[in-house]
Scaffold this active site. Structure first.
Site, PDB file in Angstrom:
ATOM      1  N   ARG A 239       1.100  -1.385  -0.045  1.00  0.00           N
ATOM      2  CA  ARG A 239       0.040  -0.080  -0.184  1.00  0.00           C
ATOM      3  C   ARG A 239       1.049   1.030  -0.162  1.00  0.00           C
ATOM      4  O   ARG A 239       2.108   1.267   0.725  1.00  0.00           O
ATOM      5  CB  ARG A 239      -1.002   0.097   1.101  1.00  0.00           C
ATOM      6  CG  ARG A 239      -2.133  -0.870   1.211  1.00  0.00           C
ATOM      7  CD  ARG A 239      -3.270  -0.482   0.203  1.00  0.00           C
ATOM      8  NE  ARG A 239      -4.261  -1.220  -0.187  1.00  0.00           N
ATOM      9  CZ  ARG A 239      -4.550  -2.297  -0.997  1.00  0.00           C
ATOM     10  NH1 ARG A 239      -3.389  -2.607  -1.784  1.00  0.00           N
ATOM     11  NH2 ARG A 239      -5.501  -3.118  -0.810  1.00  0.00           N
ATOM     12  N   GLU A 268      -2.200   7.778  -5.222  1.00  0.00           N
ATOM     13  CA  GLU A 268      -2.634   6.962  -6.429  1.00  0.00           C
ATOM     14  C   GLU A 268      -3.813   7.252  -6.890  1.00  0.00           C
ATOM     15  O   GLU A 268      -4.273   6.988  -8.102  1.00  0.00           O
ATOM     16  CB  GLU A 268      -2.164   5.361  -6.274  1.00  0.00           C
ATOM     17  CG  GLU A 268      -3.127   4.656  -5.377  1.00  0.00           C
ATOM     18  CD  GLU A 268      -2.718   3.165  -5.519  1.00  0.00           C
ATOM     19  OE1 GLU A 268      -1.548   2.764  -5.158  1.00  0.00           O
ATOM     20  OE2 GLU A 268      -3.420   2.325  -5.755  1.00  0.00           O
ATOM     21  N   HIS A 300      -0.402  -0.124  -9.731  1.00  0.00           N
ATOM     22  CA  HIS A 300      -1.158  -0.860  -9.236  1.00  0.00           C
ATOM     23  C   HIS A 300      -1.554  -2.369  -9.932  1.00  0.00           C
ATOM     24  O   HIS A 300      -2.766  -2.459 -10.021  1.00  0.00           O
ATOM     25  CB  HIS A 300      -2.465  -0.342  -8.428  1.00  0.00           C
ATOM     26  CG  HIS A 300      -2.645  -0.983  -7.191  1.00  0.00           C
ATOM     27  ND1 HIS A 300      -3.048  -0.259  -6.021  1.00  0.00           N
ATOM     28  CD2 HIS A 300      -2.926  -2.363  -6.756  1.00  0.00           C
ATOM     29  CE1 HIS A 300      -3.377  -1.008  -4.905  1.00  0.00           C
ATOM     30  NE2 HIS A 300      -3.286  -2.366  -5.445  1.00  0.00           N
TER      31      HIS A 300
END
Ligand code: NAD
Length: 347
Positions: A239, A268, A300
């Protein structure tokens, strides 16, 4: 079809439609897809749906949950493992059940993690561009043998354990790990556990695989980076907010961090999963990292394999069916119906 078997899917991309639709059809669930990210504005789209499905960058703060409750939402199906983006206290207040997909393919994420390490070490991203340009010079592409190097793995759950095994058994790295719960299988294989300080002091590469929680927020910061070996490689596929990116930039400029591979970034939500190639990136921290030859960022995508998307879709539909079947939901992170269940995870 009962309204209970209808679900609104936020942040839906083409691949979400493909995999979720296939699984929904098998399970008799009707889906409606919207591209919009869940936030205070878009929460009203859920009117008429008892179930919604969201992803990592959808916003589930108290204000959003209040709105969802006011339009009748009873169930939030996260199509991901992490649930840091949902305010569980607000969900509890409104008796909204929140479920997730605890594991869909830890292989996908650990393989991507090792991919980032290899690419950074052997400068494959730069070599590819050079060769395409007819430049076959090797200056600046020097790497190191992974064999014999020490890799620090922070968090040895599903993904961290697989990453540790791949590096230990596949590459002959030494693994020093930190986790609150030590994994006996890893210890039997030769992984040693130590304190965070040990991991910082001894590792040539540090790979982050713990969840984002108040105690892990900015684990990599201006305070901890100086405790690491000069030139350390840092990989984060967990994360974004585990790393203070501004502090990492200063350390990259000073050479204290030698290379950094990120699949996640604290801010993000404003960038990832969108095609922004016609726009100027206004996030100066992110843009600065992009200028560095020893930083690789992917958007991601560590989870993004066929197998993972199939598992995500099937588990999500299973969660919806079991909740509306009145059974509670074994993958709930909050569910009023199973308030006392040991499976329920509290933040
Ligand atoms: P997991 O729950 O199996 O493992 C997490 C481990 O972290 C556990 O062993 C836990 O004990 C440990 N941990 C908890 N607090 C810790 C702390 N303070 N310090 C060190 N370790 C701690 O989870 P997982 O499935 O292995 O996922 C790991 C991370 O990867 C999660 O944060 C998840 O959000 C992220 N993830 C990213 C992607 C991606 O596409 N990039 C996909 C899936 C999961």
């Amino acid at each position: 079809m009962s309204t209970e078997h209808k679900m609104l899917v936020f942040s839906a991309r083409e691949y979400d439609r493909e995999f979720l639709t296939k699984s929904a059809k098998k399970n008799g669930i009707e889906l409606k897809f919207v591209e919009a990210r869940l936030d205070e504005e878009t929460a009203r789209l859920a009117e008429g749906y008892k179930a919604i499905c969201i992803f990592v960058n959808d916003l589930g703060n108290e204000a959003v949950i209040d709105k969802l409750a006011s339009v009748g939402v009873k169930f939030i199906a996260l199509r991901c493992a992490g649930f840091n983006n949902v305010d569980l206290k607000a969900a509890e207040k409104h008796k909204i059940c929140v479920a997730r997909v605890p594991a869909y393919s830890p292989y996908a994420v650990s393989e991507h993690t090792v991919g980032l390490m290899l690419a950074l070490n052997r400068k494959i991203h730069r070599a590819h561009m050079r060769v395409r340009d007819g430049n076959f010079a090797l200056n600046g592409l020097l790497g190191f043998d992974m064999h014999g190097k020490t890799v620090g793995v922070i968090g040895t759950g599903r993904i961290g354990a697989l990453t540790a095994k791949a590096l230990l058994l596949g590459f002959g790295c030494k693994i020093i790990a930190y986790d609150k719960f030590e994994n006996d299988e890893l210890k039997d294989l030769g992984v040693t556990y130590g304190s965070l300080e040990d991991v910082y002091a001894k590792s040539d590469i540090i790979s982050l695989h713990c969840p984002l929680m108040p105690e892990t927020y900015h684990l990599v910061s201006s305070e901890t980076i100086p405790k690491m070996k000069k030139g350390v490689m840092i990989i984060n596929t967990s994360r974004g907010a585990l790393i203070d990116a501004a502090a990492a930039i200063e350390a990259l400029k000073a050479g204290q961090i030698g290379a950094m591979g990120l699949d996640v970034y604290e801010e993000e939500a404003d960038l990832f999963f969108e095609d922004l190639s016609n726009r100027v990136i206004t996030d100066d921290v992110f843009a600065r990292m992009l200028t560095m030859p020893n930083v690789i960022i992917t958007g991601h995508q560590a989870y993004f394999t066929r197998e993972a998307l199939n598992n995500i879709a099937d588990t999500t539909m299973g969660n919806v069916l079991s909740f509306f079947g009145g059974k509670g939901c074994e993958n709930a992170v909050f569910c009023d119906r199973i308030r006392k269940s040991k499976r329920m995870i509290k933040k």
